[in-house]
Design a protein around this motif. Structure first.
Motif, PDB file in Angstrom:
ATOM      1  N   THR A  98      -5.655  13.484  -3.002  1.00 25.90           N
ATOM      2  CA  THR A  98      -4.741  12.118  -3.475  1.00 25.90           C
ATOM      3  C   THR A  98      -2.914  12.289  -3.284  1.00 25.90           C
ATOM      4  O   THR A  98      -2.617  11.351  -2.335  1.00 25.90           O
ATOM      5  CB  THR A  98      -5.655  12.110  -4.982  1.00 25.90           C
ATOM      6  OG1 THR A  98      -6.690  11.760  -4.825  1.00 25.90           O
ATOM      7  CG2 THR A  98      -4.681  10.624  -5.267  1.00 25.90           C
ATOM      8  N   THR A  99      -3.010  13.408  -4.002  1.00 26.43           N
ATOM      9  CA  THR A  99      -1.276  13.554  -3.722  1.00 26.43           C
ATOM     10  C   THR A  99      -0.893  13.536  -1.875  1.00 26.43           C
ATOM     11  O   THR A  99       0.021  13.522  -1.698  1.00 26.43           O
ATOM     12  CB  THR A  99      -1.164  14.341  -4.295  1.00 26.43           C
ATOM     13  OG1 THR A  99      -1.365  15.486  -4.291  1.00 26.43           O
ATOM     14  CG2 THR A  99      -0.586  13.993  -6.200  1.00 26.43           C
ATOM     15  N   ILE A 129      -1.527  10.397   0.000  1.00 22.32           N
ATOM     16  CA  ILE A 129      -0.220   9.550  -0.810  1.00 22.32           C
ATOM     17  C   ILE A 129       1.179   9.842   0.598  1.00 22.32           C
ATOM     18  O   ILE A 129       1.820   8.717   0.770  1.00 22.32           O
ATOM     19  CB  ILE A 129      -0.040   9.165  -2.524  1.00 22.32           C
ATOM     20  CG1 ILE A 129      -0.996   8.517  -2.838  1.00 22.32           C
ATOM     21  CG2 ILE A 129       1.627   8.484  -2.120  1.00 22.32           C
ATOM     22  CD1 ILE A 129      -1.172   8.692  -4.079  1.00 22.32           C
ATOM     23  N   LEU A 139      -0.045   4.332  -3.280  1.00 19.80           N
ATOM     24  CA  LEU A 139      -1.088   4.836  -4.310  1.00 19.80           C
ATOM     25  C   LEU A 139      -1.920   3.458  -4.320  1.00 19.80           C
ATOM     26  O   LEU A 139      -3.280   3.592  -4.755  1.00 19.80           O
ATOM     27  CB  LEU A 139      -0.617   4.332  -5.671  1.00 19.80           C
ATOM     28  CG  LEU A 139      -1.793   4.713  -7.363  1.00 19.80           C
ATOM     29  CD1 LEU A 139      -2.113   6.584  -6.496  1.00 19.80           C
ATOM     30  CD2 LEU A 139      -0.834   5.030  -8.509  1.00 19.80           C
ATOM     31  N   LYS A 140      -1.766   1.843  -4.685  1.00 21.26           N
ATOM     32  CA  LYS A 140      -2.645   1.215  -4.226  1.00 21.26           C
ATOM     33  C   LYS A 140      -3.627   1.453  -3.288  1.00 21.26           C
ATOM     34  O   LYS A 140      -5.042   0.434  -3.235  1.00 21.26           O
ATOM     35  CB  LYS A 140      -2.010  -0.415  -4.088  1.00 21.26           C
ATOM     36  CG  LYS A 140      -2.757  -1.966  -4.550  1.00 21.26           C
ATOM     37  CD  LYS A 140      -1.916  -2.738  -4.917  1.00 21.26           C
ATOM     38  CE  LYS A 140      -2.334  -4.215  -4.813  1.00 21.26           C
ATOM     39  NZ  LYS A 140      -2.644  -4.805  -3.613  1.00 21.26           N
ATOM     40  N   GLN A 179      -6.285   3.364  -3.930  1.00 18.19           N
ATOM     41  CA  GLN A 179      -7.341   3.379  -4.731  1.00 18.19           C
ATOM     42  C   GLN A 179      -7.892   2.236  -4.050  1.00 18.19           C
ATOM     43  O   GLN A 179      -9.682   2.670  -4.762  1.00 18.19           O
ATOM     44  CB  GLN A 179      -6.434   2.380  -6.293  1.00 18.19           C
ATOM     45  CG  GLN A 179      -6.097   3.637  -7.493  1.00 18.19           C
ATOM     46  CD  GLN A 179      -5.124   3.266  -7.970  1.00 18.19           C
ATOM     47  OE1 GLN A 179      -4.716   1.614  -7.765  1.00 18.19           O
ATOM     48  NE2 GLN A 179      -5.204   3.395  -9.657  1.00 18.19           N
ATOM     49  N   ALA A 233      -8.740   7.744  -4.672  1.00 17.25           N
ATOM     50  CA  ALA A 233      -7.494   7.903  -5.613  1.00 17.25           C
ATOM     51  C   ALA A 233      -8.413   6.857  -7.399  1.00 17.25           C
ATOM     52  O   ALA A 233      -9.134   6.013  -6.560  1.00 17.25           O
ATOM     53  CB  ALA A 233      -6.104   6.903  -5.876  1.00 17.25           C
ATOM     54  N   PRO A 257      -5.297   7.004 -12.172  1.00 21.49           N
ATOM     55  CA  PRO A 257      -5.320   8.307 -10.824  1.00 21.49           C
ATOM     56  C   PRO A 257      -3.995   8.945 -11.973  1.00 21.49           C
ATOM     57  O   PRO A 257      -3.439  10.260 -10.930  1.00 21.49           O
ATOM     58  CB  PRO A 257      -4.076   6.923  -9.969  1.00 21.49           C
ATOM     59  CG  PRO A 257      -3.118   6.138 -10.564  1.00 21.49           C
ATOM     60  CD  PRO A 257      -4.410   6.090 -11.751  1.00 21.49           C
ATOM     61  N   VAL A 274      -1.797  12.253  -9.662  1.00 15.91           N
ATOM     62  CA  VAL A 274      -0.653  12.037  -9.385  1.00 15.91           C
ATOM     63  C   VAL A 274       0.822  13.118 -10.207  1.00 15.91           C
ATOM     64  O   VAL A 274       1.025  13.520  -9.766  1.00 15.91           O
ATOM     65  CB  VAL A 274      -0.202  10.769  -9.183  1.00 15.91           C
ATOM     66  CG1 VAL A 274      -0.871   9.611  -8.099  1.00 15.91           C
ATOM     67  CG2 VAL A 274      -0.301   9.868 -10.177  1.00 15.91           C
ATOM     68  N   THR A 282       4.663  10.830  -9.311  1.00 12.40           N
ATOM     69  CA  THR A 282       5.863   9.411  -9.113  1.00 12.40           C
ATOM     70  C   THR A 282       6.707   8.843  -8.652  1.00 12.40           C
ATOM     71  O   THR A 282       6.836   8.175  -8.650  1.00 12.40           O
ATOM     72  CB  THR A 282       5.024   9.612 -10.640  1.00 12.40           C
ATOM     73  OG1 THR A 282       4.916   9.922 -11.201  1.00 12.40           O
ATOM     74  CG2 THR A 282       3.085   9.184 -10.494  1.00 12.40           C
TER      75      THR A 282
END
Lengths: 432, 432
Positions: B159-160, B163, B178-179, B182, B187, B191, B195, B227
Motif C-alpha cells: 500500500t505505501t 502511494i 490514498l483515497k 482505498q 488500502a 489505513p 500508512v 502520512t
C-alpha cells in the motif's frame, strides 16, 4: 547432537571459498543446522595457502574422500564431467550424500546420477550449479511449489551480462570488453563456454527440469551466444526503450517446452533489464504468485560457497532420513513434454535491415513481413553511416512463430536492395 | 503414500485463494510433495461462493478444526491476534502442525507460540506472513544459512509503495492517492496499519529474528509512516538522483541491532529503488553471498496462498518428523543483541529547511551542521514558492548518529531565520 562430517574435493576458487566460509561461520551454522558441521577430510591436487588445513585429513586422491567411512557428505568442487561423475557415483555407492556446484555435470549426467542416488536413498544437491549464491533451486522446488510455473527467464551468466553492460554503458565493442573481462578474471582464457551460451544452457536445462517436471535435456537447448552483438544494435534497441540481455528462457506452451538461450531485447522498464554487470537474476512466473524475481551474485568464491553450504545444512538438518525434496522438484515419474524446435518458438523480433536508399524499399519490406503474417510494432529509419550508402531500417515486430520470420528474412535477403544479411534479435516483453 | 489432511480456518481473501490454488494444482502439488495434500475440513463464519466445498466437511466453529482428529495441518487465515492465538495454541495442543499468514500474530505472540510448538514437536510455519508470495523466510532460514547476515532492507508494504509510486510518477498528493488506493482495494478503509508503518514493523520484526537470531520484539521497532510525505520532497529527492521508498530496515551493528521502518531516500540506480506499485522486494546482505534481492507480490489472494501452500508442502514432505528448520532460523538459545534506540541509528539525511531569504543564512546552517559533526554531501537552494517568502534549502548529509542530527535540528529550528519545522528524511545508499 552428533556432528555431520563433510569431505571437500577440490580447493580451487569455490572449494577454498566453501572451506573458509564453513570455518569462519562455524558457530552460526551449527546453531542453524541444529548440529555441528565439521570438515573432516579435504582432497585436492595440492593444498591451497588460503585454507588453514590444520587438524584436517588431506588426500591427493579425491577417491579417498568417497571411501572415507567418517565422511557423511562429499562436496564435489573439482569441475569437469568425467572424473567428477566417477567421484559422485563412487560417493553415492558408498551411501554418502553429495553436494556439487557442477552445472555441466548435472545438466549432462544428472538423470543418471539422480537415479543412482534414489536407489541408495541419498541426496545429490546442486543449488550452487545455477546462479551461484542465489537460492533459486530452493525457490522453485520449495518456495513456489504451489504454482504451475509457466516460464523461467534468467540472466544466468555473469560474463555475458558484464560484456553487454559495458557495451551499453560505454559504447565499447564486444572484442574490446571481452579482452578486459579476461584481464579482470570475469572471463576465462577460453571464453567459449560463456560467450557462446553453453554455460547458460547448462543452467537453463536444470531450471526447466525443476520448473516443469521434465527430464534434464541439455542437448535440446537452442543456444545462441553474444559474439555477433554490435554496439549499433545495442544503441538502436535503447532508442526504442529496450535493453539487450543474454537470457536463458524456458516456457511451457500448449505445444511443448521452449528451451532457449540467446541475446534478447527487453523493455527497459522491467526490473530484470536493470540487472547489470556480473550480477544474475532469475524471473519466475507462477499461476498463483505471478512474477517473482531472485537477484544476486551468480559466481565468485564465497557467493557460490554460500549455496554449497546451504545444501550441506539442508542435508545436515535431516541427515538420518532420505531426501525430502525430489531431486528435480517432482516425485513420481517425470512427465516429458515435447521440447520445441526453434522453428516453433513464438517471439517478437528486432530486425536491422540495411537497405539501398531507393524509393519504395520500405513498402517492399512492409509487404514482405505482412505476407508472412508478421505485424510491425515500430519502425525506425536511421541515417546511413558516413562510409556506407545503405540505410539501416530498424523494425520491432509483434510475436510470431520463428518459421514465419525465417521465411520473411529469406525473401527479404533475396531482394537486390538488401545486399547484406539481416540482423535479428529476439524480443520478449516479459511481465514482471 | 498416505495423504496429508489440511483444515483451513477462514475463507476470506487468503483463505479462498489457498483453497482454490490447492484444488486447482492438486496433481502437481502431490507430485512435488510426494503425497496427496487433501483439504478435509474448512471452517469460516460463512461459506464463500468462490470455493466449491462439495465433499468437504464445513464447520462454523473454527475450534472444530483444531479438535478434528483427521486434520494433520491447521491453516489459520482468520487474522487478528486474540481468537487466532487461541486457535493456534489449541491446534498445537492437539499435536497439529500449523500454517499461518498472520504477521501481527507472529510478531506479537510468536515467541510464546513457538515455545508451545517446540514442546509438542510440531511446526508453526509463517512464510506468508512476510512479503506475501515471495519465499523470503525460506531464503533467509535455509538459502542463506551459510552467511552472517548484516542487514535486511525491504519494501514490505504494498500500500505505501503504491502511494509513493503514484506520488512520484504522477505528482499527486498523499491524501489524493490514498483515497484512490482505498477505492481500488489496495488500502483498507482504516489505513492506519499500512500508512503508519505498523504492518511493515510486524514483518520487519519477523525478518530480524530470522536474520540475526534475536527474539521477536515488535515493541522495539522504531516506526514512522508516510502520512507527512509531500510531493515537493519526492521531487527534490529525484532531482538529487534518489527515490523515496517506505522501507523496513534491520541492521546488525557493533553496538546492537537497528529495527526501523520509515520513508527513506535511496539512489535511483539501486534495483530496489525501481520496485514500484504494490510490489514488494527484500534486499539481504550476507558476508559470503553479498547482496541478494527477492521480488514479487507482497499481498493478494493467490500470491499469499502460494506461500501458505509452500509451508503446507514443506510440512507434508516431512509429516512424520518434528520440524527440521528452527522456527526462527536458529536452534539452541537465541542470542539477544541489544536493540538500538533511534538516537543511536547511524544514517544519512535529506533535510529541507525553509529559510528567510537573508544574507548569511546558508553559512549559518553549514556552521551549525559542522559544529554537530555533520558533513554535507550536497546542497541545493530552490526558488521560493510564489505564495511564500521562505527559500527551501535541500541538504544531503553523510552518515551520522541520529542524536547529532537531533541536536543540529534543534539549534537550527531555534534560529529566527528558520520559522518552520525542518523536514528530515533518512537516506540509505545500500549496496546492491
Amino acid at each position: 547432537m552428533k556432528p555431520v562430517n563433510v569431505g571437500i574435493c577440490g580447493l580451487g576458487t569455490v572449494g577454498a571459498g566453501t572451506f573458509n566460509v564453513l570455518q569462519r561461520n562455524l558457530d552460526d551454522i551449527a546453531r542453524r543446522a541444529g548440529r555441528p558441521v565439521k570438515i573432516t577430510h579435504v582432497s585436492a591436487r595440492e593444498v591451497n595457502s588460503e585454507c588453514d588445513l590444520t587438524g584436517i585429513k588431506f588426500s591427493n586422491d579425491i577417491f579417498e574422500v568417497a571411501k572415507d567411512p567418517e565422511v557423511n557428505i562429499l562436496v564435489e568442487l573439482i569441475g569437469g564431467t568425467t572424473v567428477a561423475k566417477e567421484l559422485v557415483l563412487a560417493a553415492i555407492e558408498n551411501n554418502k550424500d553429495v553436494v556439487t556446484a557442477n552445472k555441466a555435470l548435472i545438466a549432462t549426467h544428472g538423470n543418471e546420477i539422480f537415479e543412482a542416488a534414489e536407489a541408495k536413498d541419498v541426496v545429490v544437491a546442486y543449488e550452487a550449479a545455477v546462479a551461484g549464491g542465489i537460492p533459486i533451486i530452493k525457490a522453485i522446488r520449495e518456495g513456489l511449489v504451489a504454482n504451475k510455473i509457466s516460464s523461467v527467464v534468467g540472466i544466468i551468466n555473469g560474463t555475458t551480462n558484464y560484456i553487454l553492460t559495458e557495451m551499453s554503458e560505454k559504447g565499447r565493442d564486444f572484442a574490446d570488453v571481452l579482452k578486459e573481462a579476461q584481464e579482470l578474471g570475469y572471463a576465462e582464457a577460453d571464453p567459449t563456454f560463456d560467450v557462446e551460451g553453453i554455460d547458460a544452457a547448462h543452467k537453463l536445462t536444470i531450471l526447466a527440469a525443476n520448473a516443469f517436471g521434465v527430464p534434464l535435456q541439455f542437448d535440446k537447448v537452442f543456444t545462441e551466444g553474444i559474439t555477433n552483438m554490435t554496439t549499433a544494435d545495442v544503441k538502436h534497441a535503447e532508442e526504442l526503450g529496450y535493453r539487450i540481455k543474454h537470457l536463458g528462457i524456458t516456457r511451457r506452451t500448449a505445444e511443448g517446452v521452449e528451451l532457449r538461450v540467446h541475446p534478447t531485447l527487453i523493455p527497459e522498464k522491467r526490473l530484470i533489464a536493470n540487472v547489470d554487470g556480473v550480477l544474475n537474476a532469475v524471473l519466475v512466473m507462477g499461476d498463483a504468485v505471478g512474477p517473482t524475481m531472485y537477484y544476486g551474485a551468480g559466481a565468485g568464491s564465497e557467493a557460490t560457497a554460500s549455496a554449497v553450504i546451504a545444501d550441506i545444512v539442508d542435508i545436515a538438518r535431516d541427515i538420518d532420513s532420505p531426501g525430502l525434496v525430489p531431486h528435480l522438484g517432482f516425485s513420481v515419474e517425470t512427465k516429458n513434454l515435447p521440447v520445441l524446435n526453434a522453428d516453433d518458438f513464438t517471439t517478437s523480433y528486432y530486425l536491422r535491415i540495411s537497405v539501398k536508399d531507393e524509393v519504395g524499399q520500405m513498402a517492399k519490406i512492409a509487404e514482405t513481413l505482412s505476407l508472412n503474417g508478421i505485424n510491425m510494432e515500430a519502425i525506425l529509419q536511421k541515417e546511413a553511416p558516413e562510409d556506407d550508402d545503405l540505410v539501416p531500417v530498424i523494425i520491432l515486430t509483434q510475436p510470431v512463430k520463428e518459421k514465419a520470420m525465417n521465411a520473411a528474412i529469406k525473401t527479404l535477403e533475396a531482394l537486390p536492395s538488401v545486399p547484406e544479411k539481416i540482423v535479428r534479435i529476439r524480443t520478449e516483453r516479459l511481465d514482471g
